[in-house]
Structures are given as structure tokens and as C-alpha cells.
Design an enzyme around this catalytic site. Sequence first.
Site, PDB file in Angstrom:
ATOM      1  N   ASP A  71       0.877  -1.157   0.000  1.00  0.00           N
ATOM      2  CA  ASP A  71       0.000   0.000   0.000  1.00  0.00           C
ATOM      3  C   ASP A  71       0.926   1.222   0.000  1.00  0.00           C
ATOM      4  OD1 ASP A  71      -2.287   1.535   0.046  1.00  0.00           O
ATOM      5  OD2 ASP A  71      -3.158   0.538   1.796  1.00  0.00           O
ATOM      6  N   ALA A  72       0.387   2.391  -0.240  1.00  0.00           N
ATOM      7  CA  ALA A  72       1.230   3.580  -0.417  1.00  0.00           C
ATOM      8  C   ALA A  72       2.148   3.798   0.783  1.00  0.00           C
ATOM      9  CB  ALA A  72       0.358   4.812  -0.643  1.00  0.00           C
TER      10      ALA A  72
END
Length: 598
Positions: free
Chosen positions: A305-306
Amino acid sequence: MSFTSSSTASETTAPLTTPQMLGQKLMLDFRYYCHDHKKASADCRIPMTTLPPELAELISQYEIGGAILFSENVQDTTQIVGLSNALQRAAQNSKSKLPLFVAIDQEGGRVARINRQQATSFTGNMSIGATYLQHGDSYATKVAEAIGKELHSLGINVNFAPTVDINSNPNNPVINVRSFSETPEVVAKLGLAQVKAFEDAGVISALKHFPGHGDTHVDSHTGLPRVDHDRETIDSQDVFPFAEIIKAHPPGMIMTAHIQYPALDSSTLVNSQGQRMIKPATMSYQIMTQLLRHELGYQGVTVTDALDMAGISDFFNPVDATIATFNAGVDIALMPIAIRSPKDIERFEQYMSKLAQAAESGRLDKRQLNKSISRITTLKNKIPNTAASVAIAHSTLGNPKHRALEAELALAAITQVKNEGLVPLSNDVKTLHLIMPDRQKCLALEQALQTISKHPLTVTCTSLQAYDPDIALKAMSQADVVIAAHASPPQSAVEIGGMDDVKKLRAHGVAKNEQPAALQKLLKQGQQLAKKQVFISLRAPYEISTFAPFSDAVLASYAYNVDIVNGDKVSGPAYTALAKVLLGIAKAQGSLPVTIDK
């Protein structure tokens, strides 16, 4: 088309150098770019809609493996096709000539980056879950097929979807209606249908968020959640959909979760501030390699995820975060460092130099590096090497068949939770007062009711964003029926657009948090006026238990998004569907995908 990966790279791919491998393991965002900024510019807010020469050169020189697009990057069909083709040309100018992963979050419903007036966004996963008892996985398949075709026509080859988190926590601020259901078996079946449909349409799907983000009360955009389930619960609930889908049809990608899972891995690491902490799943070898690859048998590509989310960036600098992620066995680091200006390109060059030094010194595990590149190149060699066509994209995005499906799903999902003979509204009802979260939602429902009604209706409205209590009370007293709606929980960063908008999120949340008490007060006043009242849950239906005691009928739509057509002309598939049910044109046939306290 199948994007299922094996562990052997194509023999046509020449061996990559260490710097090339590091570049292939990065997926960057170019959400904003300011040519004339002299400093590293976190404050840059000029959308990057065409690829500047210096960014094209960066992609080519550093063999960047992927780019993620946000709503700022995708403003109209012709422009999106031009940008995606330019990104691929930059990749073709690299020494390896490997294609670029061009990714987007186009889940449908709350999380849809492309302009809703152009692309078909649908009403989201929980609305699909509400149709499961009647329709099985039919809508899951059809929706993913439509979204996949639209993305493919634009040159976007990765969709960070579907979300297969089990929404077992009513207070989950970030997943809620992005989940299909609270039932693991249902989530697994619907998620599997979407993986197959996306990939049959030529788009790599990315299951998220492994090993599960459903039972959290913290948004990993703004903090670091922790799940204290025991291993038995994790296997039967959180991990179950991932395991089932991997067995049946492994997706091209799986995205990690920035969440601590002590029962899976209680080991610690020292963060960039010198503090010892339990490893988040994204940085856990035990979770990302031992569990996912060895126990569950997944051999495809994993992506974080980011990394600019607070669950990681509050504790680690970009270099440390990337190294820990890679050593855990994760293949791609998503958004590890922002590039918003020429000055940021200099920062990026320093970042890449430090990664290369870590690889040479042994701090970064070269065995993991080589395994990752094998998986990445195998997947990339399955991406069609054709440019996107503007003509095809125009005929595909938001085409009449997709719009009809969007309306069909919205109606099939509407769920009647309570009805004491009020719905459908009788022909004697001439005056309605709406109480809505904001003016746009007021207009959307008002215009849908006015359009569909077979007899004239007088409709007034109170917006909970700003209203005069005396005027609202007077309008309620003059109405035959009061229709009130609410959307909870407040918008998360992923819905608004990401960490660049986190300040906007916090300011927005303060106003939103005042709405439930205001709505409850208005509904109590309506009861005192002996008014017939309908409550509509526009989002996560858990709030129904709060407002049902003040209502004669309760409906759930799981969606509230609106399209601004022209000026004050506003529409949205959920509002049209609600109007049809309220006026008796159609019946509510959906079923609650989650349990509420009745």
C-alpha cells in the site's frame, strides 16, 4: 487473458543490473508537478496531465517499473490516453524496454478516480454484496468486466481492486462499504469473480489489503492499526478470501496492509527514530513471504500500500521503508518518495543512490531482489504491447450498456430494513421535506423524485452542512412526509484521493461529525410533529440502529455519489434507484451484507 504468474521469468528478458532491478521495483505517483519550483515542493498542486520531458527521462533512465494515476491525472478521455501512451513510450526508451505498470484505484463506488461523468463508477462493493442472495456473483462479474474494459481502453493495465477485506468492525473508518460483506465466504466468491473478470478484460487485478484490513478502527492513512485476532480467527476470517482466491485463480498482484498482526508476527524492528516496534505486515518476512508465499502458495507480484501513508511514513524515512519492505519479500514499493518538482528529482536521485549502496553492502537482500525481478518480468511479459486508442476509449467509457448496468445494480442493492406501511408513498403525499448531508445530495434526490413521480410534488430541503433550525422546522411542519438521509463514517483519505489531501480530510471530518446529533434532533422534532418519516442510510448501514427509532421506514443504498451534469442538474444512480423504490416504481430487493443492532 490470465495474469497468473509463475516464478520463472521469460527467457527473452535480458539480465538486469542492480540499479535496473531497483527501478523496476518502484511504482511512483506523479500526481502533481511544478516545473518552476526551486525547492522540494510538498505544496505543489498543479496536476500532472501530460508527461514533462524530465519525468519521461527519469522513467527511462532509472527503469521505473510503474506509475499510479490519481484523479488529478485523469481529467478527460483523450488526455488519459495521451498520458498512458506517453508513460509507456518513456518505458520503451529504457534499456530493458520492459512495459510500465500503469495503475489506478478504480474499485467502483466510493473509490473511483476517473471522472464519474465519463467513466462508469457503479455503486461499490457493499451494494454488490447486497445483491448476493438474489443474484450470486452475477453483478460482481459484470461490474468488474465493465470497469476492466474501460480501464484497458485507456491504457491502464493495473487496477488496485478488488478489496477483499471482511468488514467485521462497524467502526472501520477506511473499509466499510468498500467491503462486499462481513461473511468471509461471500467476500471470497465475489472477490474471485472480480479477479477473473478484470483479468479477462486485460487488466491486472490486485487483491487488497493482505492479510486483511477489515477489523480495524484506525485508518492506516492516518495511523498504524493493530489487529489482535488469534491465528484461528485470522485464518477463518481475515486471510480466508485471499487463500480461497489464490487456490482458485491467483491474481496478478496482491497489495499489502500497513497493519500490525502480532499473532502472525510479533517480531520487532527499529524504526527511523530509533524506536523498537512490531513490524507492520508490509515489512514482515513472516507475513509477506512465509505466510503468503510458502503457506498460501502465492507466486505472483506483491505491491505495498502507499508508503507515504502515516502507518509507514510516521515511523520510517523513504529509504528505510523501502529496504524493510523489499527484505520482507514484497516486490514493488508504491509511492515511496514524492516527485513534485525538479528539486524532488534531485532527492529521488539521492534515494536511488542509497538503495544501490544498500544492495551492494548487503543491507538489502539481493536474493529477494532477484526473486522479485523474476516475478515482475514474468507478469510484464503478459502485458499487451499496443498503444491505447482514443477512438476506442471514447466508445468504451460510460457507454450505454455500462450505464444501464450501473443503474441496474443500484436498484438491485436497495434494501428495505423497516417499513410500517409508509413505502411506497401514497398518491396523497404531495409535499416532501428532505434532510440530506449536503446540498448536492438534496438536489440529486429531489430531481430524481420530481422526474419519476407521476404527479406533481413539492419538495423542500435541509442541508446538514448549513441550515437554519427554525426554517427547517417550519418546512417539516408543512410536509406530508419527511425523508432524511445520512452517510457514515466520514470520508477517508483514500476516498478523497490520498495523503496529499489529508488536511482537507481532517477539516472535512469536523463538520461531518456534527451531523448525526443534528439529524437525530430534527427527527425527534418530526416525531413530535407527528410526521411520517423515512430514514435512508447512504453508506455503511450500521447507523440504522441510531435513526430507525425515529423512522416509519428505513432504506439502505450503500452509495451516495452524485454526478454534476449541468449547473444545478445533479444525478446519481443510487438516488434514481431510491426514488423508484420510494414512489413504488420498483421494490427493494437487496439484503443487508452486514449485521446491524436492531
